[in-house]
Enzyme design. Structure first.
Site, PDB file in Angstrom:
ATOM      1  N   CYS A  69      -5.252   7.634 -49.756  1.00 47.32           N
ATOM      2  CA  CYS A  69      -4.581   6.076 -49.525  1.00 47.32           C
ATOM      3  C   CYS A  69      -5.479   5.426 -48.416  1.00 47.32           C
ATOM      4  O   CYS A  69      -5.325   5.272 -47.093  1.00 47.32           O
ATOM      5  CB  CYS A  69      -3.590   6.920 -48.567  1.00 47.32           C
ATOM      6  SG  CYS A  69      -2.732   5.046 -48.360  1.00 47.32           S
ATOM      7  N   CYS A 183      -7.082  -0.348 -52.768  1.00 43.33           N
ATOM      8  CA  CYS A 183      -5.864   0.710 -52.448  1.00 43.33           C
ATOM      9  C   CYS A 183      -6.164   1.738 -53.811  1.00 43.33           C
ATOM     10  O   CYS A 183      -5.802   1.243 -55.273  1.00 43.33           O
ATOM     11  CB  CYS A 183      -4.328  -0.572 -52.666  1.00 43.33           C
ATOM     12  SG  CYS A 183      -2.919   0.689 -53.115  1.00 43.33           S
TER      13      CYS A 183
HETATM   14  N1  DGL Z   1      -2.540   3.451 -52.257  1.00 42.00           N
HETATM   15  C1  DGL Z   1      -2.084   3.554 -51.082  1.00 42.00           C
HETATM   16  C2  DGL Z   1      -3.489   2.715 -50.723  1.00 42.00           C
HETATM   17  O1  DGL Z   1      -4.207   3.179 -51.239  1.00 42.00           O
HETATM   18  C3  DGL Z   1      -0.940   2.378 -50.619  1.00 42.00           C
HETATM   19  C4  DGL Z   1      -0.248   1.592 -51.511  1.00 42.00           C
HETATM   20  C5  DGL Z   1       1.409   1.538 -49.938  1.00 42.00           C
HETATM   21  O2  DGL Z   1       0.732   0.341 -50.071  1.00 42.00           O
HETATM   22  O3  DGL Z   1       1.848   2.225 -50.168  1.00 42.00           O
HETATM   23  O4  DGL Z   1      -3.674   2.074 -49.760  1.00 42.00           O
END
Ligand code: DGL
Length: 256
Positions: A69, A183
């Site tokens: 993430c 993301c």
């Molecule tokens: N998958 C997460 C990232 O890579 C973010 C998604 C979220 O906003 O929770 O930033």
């Protein structure tokens, strides 16, 4: 190894891991009770991640922990490293590869509002893309659109188009020819992104690099692949996706 995300975005990293190591058992934690992280405060994300890692560590002594993430990594990686004596692999926007790829010398970091505004991202730009025009765009609802789609909702292409169009620029400072998918959710809808893009660009993400890095660290693999959510009522909603992605079962952690 333990893969952590606010939701299903870490699946892009899981797929990259499984592309070279199909039989690898993994533990996955989706902080579904905290999703999305993109607009939460750093303090709040840090508190949730600290508690979640504390709990998962008592259940599974496997390492490393892959923060799949960008939001969690750009905001909290340092603090988590300081708190836990276990190896972490962070996910940060692929600014360096984009700077190597861009011919127009103009590209965009498309990410959550938190990642786009983070000092971590501006430091990457200063370090690796000082000779490029780099636009930062924090898409307000893109991760949530992807999460809902993975859980079965039809993808609203008009909503998708308005989430990404501000990332495409063409003016006196040049034309965007490359978009960093900052993301982990975004690569999971790569085809649809290509369909609604105002013009063709190269899409760059970090999932393969993260998987490669994680695989270089000594891994104590769990005996089976279990995915965790952080609200008991999410087990039923998330089960099919996780089973499809090769996990054996879905359980819940209770955070606070
Ligand atoms: N998958 C997460 C990232 O890579 C973010 C998604 C979220 O906003 O929770 O930033």
């Amino acid at each position: 190894m333990i893969v952590v995300d606010s939701g299903l975005g870490g699946i892009s990293v899981v797929r990259a891991l499984r592309a070279t190591h199909p039989a690898r058992t993994l533990t996955y934690v989706a902080d579904t009770g905290g999703f999305p992280y993109g607009k939460r405060t750093r303090e709040n994300i840090n508190a949730r991640a600290t508690e979640l890692i504390r709990q998962i560590q008592t259940l599974h002594q496997t390492a490393p922990i892959v923060l799949a993430c960008n939001t969690l990594s750009t905001l909290c990686l340092e603090s988590l490293r300081a708190q836990f004596a276990i190896p972490f692999v962070g996910t940060v926007p692929a600014i360096k590869p984009a700077a190597e790829l861009s011919k127009t010398r103009r590209f965009t970091l498309l990410a959550t509002p938190n990642t786009a505004a983070s000092s971590y991202s501006s430091a990457l730009v200063a370090q690796f893309a000082a000779d490029c025009v780099v636009d930062n765009y924090g898409a307000p609802n893109l991760a949530a659109l992807v999460e809902a789609h993975l859980l079965g909702a039809a993808l609203d292409l008009d909503a998708l188009r308005s989430e990404i169009t501000p990332a495409f620029l063409d003016d006196g400072r040049g034309r965007t020819d490359c978009i960093v998918l900052g993301c982990t959710h975004y690569p999971l809808i790569a085809d649809a992104l290509g369909r609604v893009a105002p013009w063709p660009v190269a899409w760059v993400d970090s999932s393969v690099a993260i998987a490669r890095r994680a695989l270089t660290l000594a891994d104590t693999a769990p005996t089976s692949s279990i995915a965790y959510v952080t609200r008991a009522e999410d087990i039923a909603r998330y089960r099919d996706v996780f089973l499809r992605e090769g996990f054996d079962e879905v359980r819940a952690l209770t955070l606070f």
